[in-house]
Design an enzyme around this catalytic site. Structure first.
Site, PDB file in Angstrom:
ATOM      1  N   GLY A   1       0.824  -1.220   0.000  1.00  0.00           N
ATOM      2  CA  GLY A   1       0.000   0.000   0.000  1.00  0.00           C
ATOM      3  C   GLY A   1       0.848   1.256   0.000  1.00  0.00           C
TER       4      GLY A   1
ATOM      5  N   THR B   1       1.605   3.118  -2.392  1.00  0.00           N
ATOM      6  CA  THR B   1       1.109   4.166  -3.289  1.00  0.00           C
ATOM      7  C   THR B   1      -0.047   4.948  -2.654  1.00  0.00           C
ATOM      8  N   GLY B   2      -0.541   4.497  -1.506  1.00  0.00           N
ATOM      9  CA  GLY B   2      -1.660   5.160  -0.843  1.00  0.00           C
ATOM     10  C   GLY B   2      -1.191   6.312   0.044  1.00  0.00           C
TER      11      GLY B   2
ATOM     12  N   ASP C   1      -1.146   6.716   3.435  1.00  0.00           N
ATOM     13  CA  ASP C   1      -0.281   6.386   4.576  1.00  0.00           C
ATOM     14  C   ASP C   1       1.031   5.763   4.125  1.00  0.00           C
TER      15      ASP C   1
ATOM     16  N   ASP D   1       0.267  -8.160  -5.285  1.00  0.00           N
ATOM     17  CA  ASP D   1      -1.122  -7.907  -4.919  1.00  0.00           C
ATOM     18  C   ASP D   1      -1.398  -8.836  -3.735  1.00  0.00           C
TER      19      ASP D   1
ATOM     20  N   LEU E   1      -0.337  -1.963   4.810  1.00  0.00           N
ATOM     21  CA  LEU E   1      -1.272  -0.838   4.681  1.00  0.00           C
ATOM     22  C   LEU E   1      -2.206  -1.029   3.497  1.00  0.00           C
ATOM     23  N   ALA E   2      -2.056  -2.127   2.776  1.00  0.00           N
ATOM     24  CA  ALA E   2      -2.890  -2.355   1.594  1.00  0.00           C
ATOM     25  C   ALA E   2      -4.310  -2.696   2.019  1.00  0.00           C
TER      26      ALA E   2
ATOM     27  N   SER F   1      -8.548  -0.417  12.202  1.00  0.00           N
ATOM     28  CA  SER F   1      -9.294   0.834  12.003  1.00  0.00           C
ATOM     29  C   SER F   1     -10.343   1.085  13.069  1.00  0.00           C
TER      30      SER F   1
ATOM     31  N   GLU G   1     -13.063   2.191  12.439  1.00  0.00           N
ATOM     32  CA  GLU G   1     -14.324   1.757  11.820  1.00  0.00           C
ATOM     33  C   GLU G   1     -14.807   0.429  12.420  1.00  0.00           C
TER      34      GLU G   1
ATOM     35  N   TYR H   1     -16.453  -3.369   4.998  1.00  0.00           N
ATOM     36  CA  TYR H   1     -15.054  -2.983   5.242  1.00  0.00           C
ATOM     37  C   TYR H   1     -14.683  -3.259   6.697  1.00  0.00           C
TER      38      TYR H   1
HETATM   39  P1  NAP Z   1      -5.448   4.369   0.627  1.00  0.00           P
HETATM   40  O1  NAP Z   1      -4.923   5.735   0.347  1.00  0.00           O
HETATM   41  O2  NAP Z   1      -6.748   3.957   0.052  1.00  0.00           O
HETATM   42  O3  NAP Z   1      -4.319   3.315   0.177  1.00  0.00           O
HETATM   43  C1  NAP Z   1      -4.593   1.950   0.068  1.00  0.00           C
HETATM   44  C2  NAP Z   1      -3.396   1.272  -0.576  1.00  0.00           C
HETATM   45  O4  NAP Z   1      -3.680  -0.129  -0.728  1.00  0.00           O
HETATM   46  C3  NAP Z   1      -3.068   1.801  -1.985  1.00  0.00           C
HETATM   47  O5  NAP Z   1      -1.678   1.837  -2.142  1.00  0.00           O
HETATM   48  C4  NAP Z   1      -3.660   0.709  -2.883  1.00  0.00           C
HETATM   49  O6  NAP Z   1      -3.039   0.626  -4.147  1.00  0.00           O
HETATM   50  C5  NAP Z   1      -3.334  -0.512  -2.053  1.00  0.00           C
HETATM   51  N1  NAP Z   1      -4.096  -1.696  -2.445  1.00  0.00           N
HETATM   52  C6  NAP Z   1      -5.415  -1.813  -2.680  1.00  0.00           C
HETATM   53  N2  NAP Z   1      -5.742  -3.067  -3.008  1.00  0.00           N
HETATM   54  C7  NAP Z   1      -4.582  -3.776  -2.993  1.00  0.00           C
HETATM   55  C8  NAP Z   1      -4.245  -5.132  -3.251  1.00  0.00           C
HETATM   56  N3  NAP Z   1      -5.175  -6.022  -3.606  1.00  0.00           N
HETATM   57  N4  NAP Z   1      -2.948  -5.519  -3.130  1.00  0.00           N
HETATM   58  C9  NAP Z   1      -1.996  -4.626  -2.794  1.00  0.00           C
HETATM   59  N5  NAP Z   1      -2.247  -3.324  -2.552  1.00  0.00           N
HETATM   60  C10 NAP Z   1      -3.532  -2.902  -2.644  1.00  0.00           C
HETATM   61  O7  NAP Z   1      -5.569   4.132   2.205  1.00  0.00           O
HETATM   62  P2  NAP Z   1      -4.834   4.907   3.416  1.00  0.00           P
HETATM   63  O8  NAP Z   1      -5.716   6.004   3.868  1.00  0.00           O
HETATM   64  O9  NAP Z   1      -3.439   5.184   3.042  1.00  0.00           O
HETATM   65  O10 NAP Z   1      -4.901   3.793   4.544  1.00  0.00           O
HETATM   66  C11 NAP Z   1      -3.854   2.856   4.703  1.00  0.00           C
HETATM   67  C12 NAP Z   1      -4.370   1.661   5.487  1.00  0.00           C
HETATM   68  O11 NAP Z   1      -4.847   2.088   6.763  1.00  0.00           O
HETATM   69  C13 NAP Z   1      -5.544   0.930   4.850  1.00  0.00           C
HETATM   70  O12 NAP Z   1      -5.439  -0.433   5.180  1.00  0.00           O
HETATM   71  C14 NAP Z   1      -6.759   1.536   5.528  1.00  0.00           C
HETATM   72  O13 NAP Z   1      -7.838   0.625   5.496  1.00  0.00           O
HETATM   73  C15 NAP Z   1      -6.216   1.731   6.927  1.00  0.00           C
HETATM   74  N6  NAP Z   1      -6.807   2.814   7.714  1.00  0.00           N
HETATM   75  C16 NAP Z   1      -6.869   4.064   7.205  1.00  0.00           C
HETATM   76  C17 NAP Z   1      -7.374   5.099   7.987  1.00  0.00           C
HETATM   77  C18 NAP Z   1      -7.448   6.506   7.467  1.00  0.00           C
HETATM   78  O14 NAP Z   1      -8.171   7.314   8.063  1.00  0.00           O
HETATM   79  N7  NAP Z   1      -6.720   6.859   6.423  1.00  0.00           N
HETATM   80  C19 NAP Z   1      -7.799   4.829   9.306  1.00  0.00           C
HETATM   81  C20 NAP Z   1      -7.685   3.528   9.794  1.00  0.00           C
HETATM   82  C21 NAP Z   1      -7.177   2.525   9.002  1.00  0.00           C
HETATM   83  P3  NAP Z   1      -3.487   1.604  -5.381  1.00  0.00           P
HETATM   84  O15 NAP Z   1      -2.757   2.897  -5.152  1.00  0.00           O
HETATM   85  O16 NAP Z   1      -3.019   0.867  -6.559  1.00  0.00           O
HETATM   86  O17 NAP Z   1      -4.969   1.765  -5.299  1.00  0.00           O
HETATM   87  N1  GDD Z   2     -16.767   9.656   1.557  1.00  0.00           N
HETATM   88  C1  GDD Z   2     -17.793  10.483   1.816  1.00  0.00           C
HETATM   89  N2  GDD Z   2     -18.301  11.216   0.801  1.00  0.00           N
HETATM   90  N3  GDD Z   2     -18.267  10.558   3.076  1.00  0.00           N
HETATM   91  C2  GDD Z   2     -19.278  11.429   3.323  1.00  0.00           C
HETATM   92  C3  GDD Z   2     -19.833  12.222   2.314  1.00  0.00           C
HETATM   93  C4  GDD Z   2     -19.337  12.107   0.988  1.00  0.00           C
HETATM   94  O1  GDD Z   2     -19.785  12.764   0.053  1.00  0.00           O
HETATM   95  N4  GDD Z   2     -20.793  12.998   2.874  1.00  0.00           N
HETATM   96  C5  GDD Z   2     -20.843  12.697   4.165  1.00  0.00           C
HETATM   97  N5  GDD Z   2     -19.934  11.734   4.456  1.00  0.00           N
HETATM   98  C6  GDD Z   2     -19.727  11.121   5.766  1.00  0.00           C
HETATM   99  C7  GDD Z   2     -19.774   9.592   5.774  1.00  0.00           C
HETATM  100  O2  GDD Z   2     -21.113   9.126   5.758  1.00  0.00           O
HETATM  101  C8  GDD Z   2     -19.033   9.301   7.076  1.00  0.00           C
HETATM  102  O3  GDD Z   2     -19.908   9.401   8.166  1.00  0.00           O
HETATM  103  C9  GDD Z   2     -18.008  10.446   7.176  1.00  0.00           C
HETATM  104  O4  GDD Z   2     -18.425  11.441   6.228  1.00  0.00           O
HETATM  105  C10 GDD Z   2     -16.578  10.047   6.883  1.00  0.00           C
HETATM  106  O5  GDD Z   2     -16.530   9.366   5.634  1.00  0.00           O
HETATM  107  P1  GDD Z   2     -15.116   9.034   4.915  1.00  0.00           P
HETATM  108  O6  GDD Z   2     -14.323  10.268   4.780  1.00  0.00           O
HETATM  109  O7  GDD Z   2     -15.436   8.247   3.687  1.00  0.00           O
HETATM  110  O8  GDD Z   2     -14.366   8.149   6.004  1.00  0.00           O
HETATM  111  P2  GDD Z   2     -14.855   6.903   6.876  1.00  0.00           P
HETATM  112  O9  GDD Z   2     -14.926   7.357   8.296  1.00  0.00           O
HETATM  113  O10 GDD Z   2     -16.038   6.247   6.310  1.00  0.00           O
HETATM  114  O11 GDD Z   2     -13.620   5.884   6.686  1.00  0.00           O
HETATM  115  C11 GDD Z   2     -12.277   6.360   6.785  1.00  0.00           C
HETATM  116  O12 GDD Z   2     -11.837   6.248   8.119  1.00  0.00           O
HETATM  117  C12 GDD Z   2     -11.754   4.902   8.632  1.00  0.00           C
HETATM  118  C13 GDD Z   2     -11.281   5.013  10.088  1.00  0.00           C
HETATM  119  O13 GDD Z   2     -12.358   5.274  10.933  1.00  0.00           O
HETATM  120  C14 GDD Z   2     -11.417   5.506   5.825  1.00  0.00           C
HETATM  121  O14 GDD Z   2     -10.134   6.076   5.748  1.00  0.00           O
HETATM  122  C15 GDD Z   2     -11.288   4.079   6.317  1.00  0.00           C
HETATM  123  O15 GDD Z   2     -10.338   3.381   5.489  1.00  0.00           O
HETATM  124  C16 GDD Z   2     -10.789   4.116   7.767  1.00  0.00           C
HETATM  125  O16 GDD Z   2     -10.620   2.819   8.268  1.00  0.00           O
END
Ligand code: NAP
Ligand code: GDD
Length: 336
Positions: A7, A9-10, A12, A57, A80-81, A126, A128, A163
């Site tokens: 992950g 390219t994402g 984090d 992958d 992180l994928a 997460s 979530e 998820y």
């Molecule tokens: P992100 O920007 O969506 O990045 C996800 C990464 O996973 C990307 O590099 C994506 O590749 C890669 N990926 C997707 N499917 C894959 C597969 N089948 N095999 C290998 N790689 C794959 O997510 P992020 O926000 O950086 O989050 C990083 C991790 O933390 C995730 O596991 C997410 O669920 C978790 N998390 C995030 C948050 C948050 O608020 N950001 C909070 C809690 C947990 P591509 O670039 O090719 O799509």
């Molecule tokens: N995406 C999105 N788009 N969310 C919206 C919108 C919209 O147009 N309008 C309102 N929301 C509300 C969603 O319903 C949710 O309650 C909140 O905004 C946050 O949505 P996201 O930003 O999509 O994040 P998330 O909380 O669902 O999930 C993210 O955080 C998780 C950790 O708690 C992701 O990064 C997950 O990968 C991560 O695990």
């Protein structure tokens, strides 16, 4: 010291690669085949001699095995994928399960099959996973008469999306491989974290990107409105750059464990809109935003506010950016 990041390219993964390279690691990042360029966030690393991008992958166990066999001198593995978009997980639950749930088992099992107990493993769990669940601060209730809700490492999981269910499975699998097979496997239960590298369909970036485009258009009267879903949900939002430090700190501990990483503050989407629009001198954003039921989810997570006492005490981790800093950082980035 060599670390593998899936992950990369994402959001984090790119911050973590920056951090580890700064610390002197050699970093092996994985990428998967996609039809467009997915290296935007790591472009600055592609010519770094300590950074290598390899193809894998996590749904394809043999590709994970190839990476681990080739880089058996790695000492840390950060998974992180994921299919990380909650709304998308309702539309593609099977794919989400295969990547976000089963993909993690593929990695853990490969580490055991290759007898790579020397590798410390990090799983991106997460907030979530808490879903509809929270605890209440009885002590505060006794003092001020209101019951503050929060989640920490002891709060039960009540997942509200495909998820979150996949993340719960991966979380328990990580724990099992720690307890059952003696792997140094830790899970960071991270609350929402954002920044300029955040994907553009997550709510914070969707808002700041819209504001940036609107400002750059000369604040045109004809600019299409910003269409959002539920504005009443509460999230504990921090800055991604701060949170990847927490991941690294977890793997520096002698004993693997699970930690909540969060700010301890919670805000609604409305409050995010207030601060973001105010930063470009718009006090009343109501004419610019339309609530569109298309963005409602079949089940919602209404309230997230973490408690980070364990990470503070055991890791010495604290968030460095406030909510206001974060929103302004993102708006400034998108308006320039
Ligand atoms: P992100 O920007 O969506 O990045 C996800 C990464 O996973 C990307 O590099 C994506 O590749 C890669 N990926 C997707 N499917 C894959 C597969 N089948 N095999 C290998 N790689 C794959 O997510 P992020 O926000 O950086 O989050 C990083 C991790 O933390 C995730 O596991 C997410 O669920 C978790 N998390 C995030 C948050 C948050 O608020 N950001 C909070 C809690 C947990 P591509 O670039 O090719 O799509
Ligand atoms: N995406 C999105 N788009 N969310 C919206 C919108 C919209 O147009 N309008 C309102 N929301 C509300 C969603 O319903 C949710 O309650 C909140 O905004 C946050 O949505 P996201 O930003 O999509 O994040 P998330 O909380 O669902 O999930 C993210 O955080 C998780 C950790 O708690 C992701 O990064 C997950 O990968 C991560 O695990």
């Amino acid at each position: 010291m060599k670390a593998i990041i899936t992950g990369t390219t994402g959001q984090d993964g790119s911050h973590l690669a920056d951090l580890l390279l700064e610390k002197g690691y050699k970093v092996v990042g994985t990428t998967r085949r996609v039809s467009v360029d997915n290296t935007e966030r790591i472009k600055h690393l592609l010519n770094n001699e300590n950074f290598e991008l390899v193809s894998a992958d996590i749904t394809d166990g043999s590709s994970v095995m190839n990476v681990l066999q080739k880089h058996d001198d790695a000492v840390e593995f950060y998974n992180l994928a994921a299919q990380s978009h909650v709304a998308e997980s309702f539309k593609q639950p099977g794919l989400t399960w295969d990547i976000t749930g089963k993909g993690v088992l593929n990695i853990l099992q490969t580490l055991i099959d290759l007898n790579m107990h020397h590798v410390k493993f990090y799983q991106a769990s997460s907030s979530e996973m808490f879903g509809a669940s929270f605890d209440t601060e009885e002590d505060i209730y006794k003092k001020i008469g209101t019951m503050e809700k929060y989640q920490d490492e002891n709060t039960k999981f009540l997942p509200q999306s495909p998820y979150a269910i996949a993340k719960c499975a991966a979380h328990y699998m990580t724990r099992l491989f720690r307890e059952g097979y003696g792997l140094h496997a830790s899970a960071g239960i991270l609350f929402n974290h954002e920044g300029p590298r955040r994907g553009e369909t997550f709510v914070t970036r969707k808002i700041t990107k819209w504001i940036g485009d609107f400002v750059k258009s000369g604040r045109s009267d004809n600019f299409p409105q910003l269409r959002l879903g539920n504005l009443e949900a509460f999230r504990d939002w921090g800055y991604a750059g701060d949170y990847v430090e927490g991941m690294w700190m977890m793997l520096q501990q002698d004993k693997a464990d699970d930690y909540v990483i969060c700010t301890g503050e919670t805000h609604t989407i409305r409050e995010f809109l207030d601060v973001a629009f105010k930063h470009v001198d718009i006090e009343d954003w109501s004419q610019h935003v339309v609530v569109d039921p298309k963005f409602y989810r079949p089940a919602e997570v209404d309230y997230l506010r973490g408690r980070n006492n364990k990470a503070k005490e055991k890791l010495g981790w604290t968030p460095k950016h406030s909510f206001q800093d974060l929103v302004k950082l993102m708006v400034d980035h998108d308006t320039k």
